[in-house]
Scaffold this motif. Structure first.
Motif, mmCIF file in Angstrom:
data_model
loop_
_atom_site.group_PDB
_atom_site.id
_atom_site.type_symbol
_atom_site.label_atom_id
_atom_site.label_comp_id
_atom_site.label_asym_id
_atom_site.label_seq_id
_atom_site.Cartn_x
_atom_site.Cartn_y
_atom_site.Cartn_z
ATOM 1 N N ALA A 230 54.487 56.850 -39.461
ATOM 2 C CA ALA A 230 54.790 56.276 -38.146
ATOM 3 C C ALA A 230 53.527 55.890 -37.392
ATOM 4 C CB ALA A 230 55.601 57.268 -37.315
ATOM 5 N N THR A 231 52.369 56.227 -37.954
ATOM 6 C CA THR A 231 51.101 55.836 -37.332
ATOM 7 C C THR A 231 50.185 55.251 -38.406
ATOM 8 O OG1 THR A 231 50.136 58.038 -37.650
ATOM 9 C CG2 THR A 231 51.290 57.629 -35.579
ATOM 10 N N ARG A 232 49.167 54.514 -37.947
ATOM 11 C CA ARG A 232 48.234 53.887 -38.879
ATOM 12 C C ARG A 232 46.853 53.781 -38.227
ATOM 13 N NH1 ARG A 232 50.173 54.840 -43.157
ATOM 14 N NH2 ARG A 232 50.782 53.383 -44.786
ATOM 15 N N ASP A 233 45.821 53.688 -39.068
ATOM 16 C CA ASP A 233 44.457 53.460 -38.589
ATOM 17 C C ASP A 233 44.273 51.960 -38.391
ATOM 18 O OD1 ASP A 233 43.036 56.184 -38.808
ATOM 19 O OD2 ASP A 233 44.048 55.984 -40.743
ATOM 20 N N LEU A 234 44.503 51.498 -37.165
ATOM 21 C CA LEU A 234 44.440 50.076 -36.847
ATOM 22 C C LEU A 234 43.632 49.861 -35.575
ATOM 23 C CD1 LEU A 234 48.231 49.229 -37.344
ATOM 24 C CD2 LEU A 234 46.381 48.549 -38.870
ATOM 25 N N ASP A 235 43.112 48.647 -35.407
ATOM 26 C CA ASP A 235 42.381 48.305 -34.190
ATOM 27 C C ASP A 235 43.312 47.796 -33.097
ATOM 28 O OD1 ASP A 235 39.937 48.900 -35.403
ATOM 29 O OD2 ASP A 235 39.776 46.881 -36.248
ATOM 30 N N VAL A 236 44.413 47.145 -33.506
ATOM 31 C CA VAL A 236 45.316 46.508 -32.548
ATOM 32 C C VAL A 236 46.684 47.168 -32.615
ATOM 33 C CG1 VAL A 236 46.446 44.348 -31.890
ATOM 34 C CG2 VAL A 236 44.103 44.308 -32.778
ATOM 35 N N GLY A 237 47.290 47.414 -31.453
ATOM 36 C CA GLY A 237 48.630 47.986 -31.427
ATOM 37 C C GLY A 237 48.801 48.962 -30.291
#
Length: 547
Positions: A230-237
């Motif tokens: 349900a989560t991710r290592d992202l820059d945008v969001g």
């Protein structure tokens, strides 16, 4: 009765093409129809501005993700407006109100025990020095052997994790990624298996879902639902609202569908309304989307609603199949598509709406052909519908000085019209929009035959009363067609109502008899499309593909 209609949220990483419109047009048809019935309607959608495709495009163009999202959100909003889409709110997923609602839903799922922390291995690119979002990973689908992304295989519709792919590579630099440990929250989707099976079976037994939604959902449920990140290592969001995890983002597959709830709340705030009205147990909901979005609407979103305690009956799933182009698969990467801003520069919106509705990919793939587009416009819109309106109104203008003659309506025609409202209304509510439109145009053709059989050009001298009766009946037909076709062809309906001097804002879904005494300015409903356009459009399509 309250009606909620949610249109799928297109990624703001490129212009809309006709495939998008083919899958989303049913939402506007439904919204217009239910408003004419006097129902309380909320029709929402927006641009998905947090998806990985946007970040990929931003990297390629050397721009920020926000610059890309801003450009295409404006593009989408303008295209939908030009096509006559009547969203009550068209918003975006990077809006503060959406972030707030998503974070509230996330914390509610966490509090209710449906989110759990896990240490997992995620694809990591040493060359790019970053964890890779799922769509940054490409490889071979382990289920069918086709090329696939790290989140889903478009060929067989399998829901994937990046680690599942064979022969993986980083979409940015092309090097094989490695697996590296990271902490994330997982949505316990498996806990909703039984509830979702019951939901799916009820929807199937009540014919609330199209066959593709039922069959694909049954396949996922038979295979068994797995918990999903349900989560991710992202820059945008949307930032994870938990101390120490603020740099991580809520995964787009769980975040985007919450847009239906966030949009309804924002609409309610802007209008001083009670948005919860559209999330009660007595609401009829429709979700309008393409085939590739089925699991997010039949599994993910219902599970989230169950997890936060939102009541409600099974929603209607209006899931379209694919639209091909000249018998070939659309390909945005190869620029093989008919782009909406481009086609709107040269063709009327009702011509586009008509073709995509009457050739809708409701139960199987449909094809957009320039030849068929031109032929259907000329034969149906111009040759049948436009001809009926023009010949009737021009006759009255010429022989009655635009005064509609007093006459007796044909009782048989009146019965046909009443039955048409009932029959097409039932089909629209059942999302059988193609059939409903075909029924209306079958009546248009019969109305032309009625005009021919009455021969007003002869009876105007030999039997003036019979002529008046026929023309009164034809005006009655046209006035009701403007209502019956308003959900499908709003622009031409508006033209007819202007010629009849009718207030288009008071249209209702019911037979209307009273005719105005005088016609307004008469103008052609449609113009002919020359067949020479066909090779021109095919050349244009090929030239764009070669760029």
């Amino acid at each position: 009765m309250a009606i909620f209609i949610g249109g799928a949220w297109p990624y703001a990483n490129g212009s809309l093409h006709l495939g998008h419109i083919a899958s989303l047009l049913p939402g506007d048809i439904l919204a217009r129809y239910y408003r004419m019935k006097g129902e309380e309607v909320l029709y929402v959608s927006g641009s998905d501005c947090n998806g990985t495709p946007i970040a990929i495009r931003a990297k390629h163009e050397g721009k920020s993700a926000k610059e890309i999202a801003d450009r295409y959100h404006r593009d989408f909003a303008a295209s939908f407006e030009q096509l006559g889409f009547t969203y009550d709110l068209y918003t975006r997923t990077d809006a503060p109100h959406h972030h707030q609602t998503v974070q509230e839903v996330f914390l509610s799922l966490l509090e209710n025990g449906h989110l759990v922390p896990r240490t997992i291995e995620q694809t990591y690119c040493r060359t790019c020095v970053q964890f890779l979002p799922d769509r940054y990973v490409e490889g071979v689908c382990p289920s069918c052997g086709s090329q696939a992304r790290g989140d889903q295989c478009d060929a067989c519709s399998a829901i994937l994790e990046p680690a599942d792919l064979l022969d993986k590579s980083c979409k940015i630099c092309g090097t094989p990624p490695e697996m590296k440990e990271t902490d994330h929250y997982y949505f316990r989707l498996s806990h909703f298996q039984k509830q979702l099976e019951e939901l799916s079976e009820e929807a199937r037994s009540r014919h609330l879902w199209r066959d593709n939604s039922s069959s694909l959902t049954r396949r996922y449920l038979t295979e068994g639902l797995l918990d999903r990140a349900a989560t991710r290592d992202l820059d945008v969001g949307v930032p994870v609202p938990i101390e120490g995890m603020e740099k991580k983002k809520i995964y787009v597959w769980i975040e985007a569908v919450i847009g239906y709830l966030s949009a309804s709340r924002e609409w309610a705030r802007q209008h001083g309304k009670d948005g919860s009205r559209f999330w009660g147990s007595d609401v009829i909901s429709y979700y309008v989307h393409g085939k590739d979005n089925i699991p997010f609407h039949t599994i993910i979103w219902p599970a989230i609603q169950m997890g936060i305690g939102l009541p409600g009956e099974p929603a209607r799933m209006v899931s379209g199949e694919y639209l091909t182009l000249e018998k070939k698969k659309l390909s945005t990467s190869r620029n093989y598509a008919v782009w909406v801003p481009d086609i709107l520069e040269r063709y009327e919106p009702d011509s586009i709406r008509y073709f995509l509705a009457v050739n809708a990919p409701e139960n199987r793939d449909a094809d957009f052909s320039w030849r068929e587009f031109v032929y259907s416009h000329n034969s149906e819109l111009l040759g049948a519908y436009g001809n009926l309106v023009n010949r009737t109104f021009k006759f009255i203008e010429k022989y009655y000085d635009s005064m509609i003659p007093d006459g007796k309506l044909s009782e048989a025609v009146q019965e046909d019209i009443k039955h048409l409202y009932e029959k097409t209304g039932e089909k629209i509510e059942g999302a059988k929009l193609k059939e409903a439109l075909e029924d209306i145009f079958a009546f248009v053709r019969s109305a032309n035959k009625y005009f021919d059989s009455e021969q007003p050009w002869k009876t105007i001298k030999s039997d003036p009363q019979k002529c008046a009766d026929a023309l009164q009946t034809c005006v009655y037909i046209i006035k009701n067609l403007a209502r019956l076709l308003n959900p499908f062809l709003p622009f031409s309906s508006r033209k007819i109502n202007n010629m009849l001097q009718v207030n288009a804002h008071t249209l209702e879904w019911k037979e209307v008899r009273a005719a105005e005494k005088r016609l307004g300015t008469i103008a052609p409903l449609f113009s002919r499309l020359e067949e020479g356009r066909i090779p021109e459009e095919l050349d244009r399509l090929e030239a764009a593909r070669r760029k």
